[in-house]
Enzyme design. Structure first.
Site, PDB file in Angstrom:
ATOM      1  N   ASP A   1     -29.806 -43.389  26.203  1.00  0.00           N
ATOM      2  CA  ASP A   1     -29.527 -42.876  24.855  1.00  0.00           C
ATOM      3  C   ASP A   1     -30.608 -43.348  23.880  1.00  0.00           C
ATOM      4  OD1 ASP A   1     -28.796 -45.514  24.657  1.00  0.00           O
ATOM      5  OD2 ASP A   1     -26.765 -45.142  23.914  1.00  0.00           O
ATOM      6  N   SER A   2     -31.577 -44.120  24.390  1.00  0.00           N
ATOM      7  CA  SER A   2     -32.783 -44.418  23.618  1.00  0.00           C
ATOM      8  C   SER A   2     -33.490 -43.128  23.214  1.00  0.00           C
ATOM      9  CB  SER A   2     -33.736 -45.300  24.438  1.00  0.00           C
ATOM     10  OG  SER A   2     -33.934 -44.753  25.734  1.00  0.00           O
TER      11      SER A   2
ATOM     12  N   LYS B   1     -24.165 -44.780  33.193  1.00  0.00           N
ATOM     13  CA  LYS B   1     -24.256 -46.148  32.658  1.00  0.00           C
ATOM     14  C   LYS B   1     -23.423 -46.224  31.394  1.00  0.00           C
ATOM     15  CE  LYS B   1     -28.060 -47.872  30.445  1.00  0.00           C
ATOM     16  NZ  LYS B   1     -27.504 -48.267  29.133  1.00  0.00           N
TER      17      LYS B   1
ATOM     18  N   GLU C   1     -22.080 -49.153  28.269  1.00  0.00           N
ATOM     19  CA  GLU C   1     -22.244 -50.478  27.693  1.00  0.00           C
ATOM     20  C   GLU C   1     -20.895 -51.184  27.556  1.00  0.00           C
ATOM     21  OE1 GLU C   1     -24.302 -50.233  23.926  1.00  0.00           O
ATOM     22  OE2 GLU C   1     -26.013 -49.174  24.802  1.00  0.00           O
TER      23      GLU C   1
ATOM     24  N   GLU D   1     -29.728 -56.820  29.105  1.00  0.00           N
ATOM     25  CA  GLU D   1     -30.706 -56.611  28.036  1.00  0.00           C
ATOM     26  C   GLU D   1     -30.768 -57.799  27.093  1.00  0.00           C
ATOM     27  OE1 GLU D   1     -30.498 -52.790  26.109  1.00  0.00           O
ATOM     28  OE2 GLU D   1     -32.015 -53.340  24.620  1.00  0.00           O
TER      29      GLU D   1
HETATM   30  O1  KIV Z   1     -30.978 -46.235  26.454  1.00  0.00           O
HETATM   31  C1  KIV Z   1     -31.783 -46.910  27.098  1.00  0.00           C
HETATM   32  O2  KIV Z   1     -32.968 -46.596  27.191  1.00  0.00           O
HETATM   33  C2  KIV Z   1     -31.285 -48.111  27.733  1.00  0.00           C
HETATM   34  C3  KIV Z   1     -32.303 -49.061  28.291  1.00  0.00           C
HETATM   35  C4  KIV Z   1     -32.869 -49.862  27.195  1.00  0.00           C
HETATM   36  C5  KIV Z   1     -31.743 -49.924  29.359  1.00  0.00           C
HETATM   37  O3  KIV Z   1     -30.116 -48.343  27.779  1.00  0.00           O
END
Ligand code: KIV
Length: 265
Positions: free
Chosen positions: A46-47, A114, A116, A183
């Site tokens: 989500d970056s 993934k 969090e 992280e």
């Molecule tokens: O969203 C992302 O790019 C991430 C990475 C920083 C692990 O969660």
């Protein structure tokens, strides 16, 4: 014929001490380059909200955004294991709703999702994994909680918070998670988490002793205009092409020369 990596292979890589390489990726052309350079896992993070869309956090990213970019990446990669991030608001309410929201990501071509969070995610991870959806956890700095954490700060600095990270990592593994992103935490804490688990850990700002490493693609190519964290290394500098930069990253992670002490805490 290129064979796609599996969870079994990735688990064995941890046991054999063969470092796992991961980069974020958001489109088919980069996916083909990263795949060809031997990156083991591609994360549609989500970056993308920050590096593609120009937001100042990951919070505005939608499920539709992640599904779209996952489909693009899946068309470009043949070997890499593909992980799609569950965006803010798509997995916090209930296990059933999370399952429903994970479906379009798998349909788009992800092999794993993934999400969090620690203890509060145990029930959801158990629900997803017992119904056939592999899950990667994410502990330490969890950017979707930036407003609760008071900024993008290093986590697990006190004995109490470090012990809590180790305990929550074990809970996620017991719930069925088969990978864990760590992280922004002291290297010694990430090393202790990694040693306490059977599943692989993938570090970002978490030191060299994780089972593998991840960086945001736009950070390691130095094309993101925002602030650069200490754990980022510019791989385009001195390598001449994106392909050579990614190959250098893969080489250094496998050789355990990245991250060096200067990229760690
Ligand atoms: O969203 C992302 O790019 C991430 C990475 C920083 C692990 O969660």
């Amino acid at each position: 014929m290129t064979v796609r990596l599996t969870l079994t292979t990735l688990g064995k890589m941890k046991q054999d001490g063969d470092k796992i390489t991961m980069l974020t990726c958001y489109d088919a052309s980069f996916a083909a380059v990263l795949d060809g350079a031997g990156v083991d896992t591609l994360l549609i993070g989500d970056s993308l909200g920050m590096v593609l869309q120009g937001h100042d956090s990951t919070l505005p990213v939608t499920l539709t955004d992640v599904a779209y970019h996952t489909a693009c990446v899946a068309r470009g990669a043949k070997r890499a294991w593909i992980i799609a991030d569950m965006p803010f608001g798509s997995f916090q309410l209930s296990p059933g709703e999370t399952f429903r929201n994970a479906v379009p990501l798998l349909a788009a071509g992800a092999q794993m999702v993934k999400l969090e969070g620690g203890e509060t995610m145990v029930e959801t991870i158990s629900f997803l994994t017992s119904r056939g959806i592999p899950v990667c956890g994410h502990l330490g700095l969890t950017p979707q909680s930036v407003n609760m954490l008071g900024g993008y700060r290093i986590q697990g600095k006190t004995d109490e918070t470090a012990q809590r990270l180790i305990a929550e990592a074990k809970m996620l593994e017991e719930a069925g998670a088969s990978m864990l992103v760590l992280e922004l935490m002291p290297s010694v804490v990430a090393a202790a988490v990694t040693a306490a688990l059977t599943i692989p850990t993938i570090g970002i700002g978490a030191g060299v002793d994780c089972s593998g490493q991840v960086l945001v693609l736009h950070d390691m190519l130095d094309i993101y205009p925002g602030k650069k964290a200490r754990f980022v290394k510019n791989y385009l500098a001195g390598n001449g092409s994106v392909k050579a930069a990614v190959e250098a990253y893969v080489r250094e992670v496998k050789a355990k020369t990245f991250p060096a002490a200067e990229h760690s805490y």
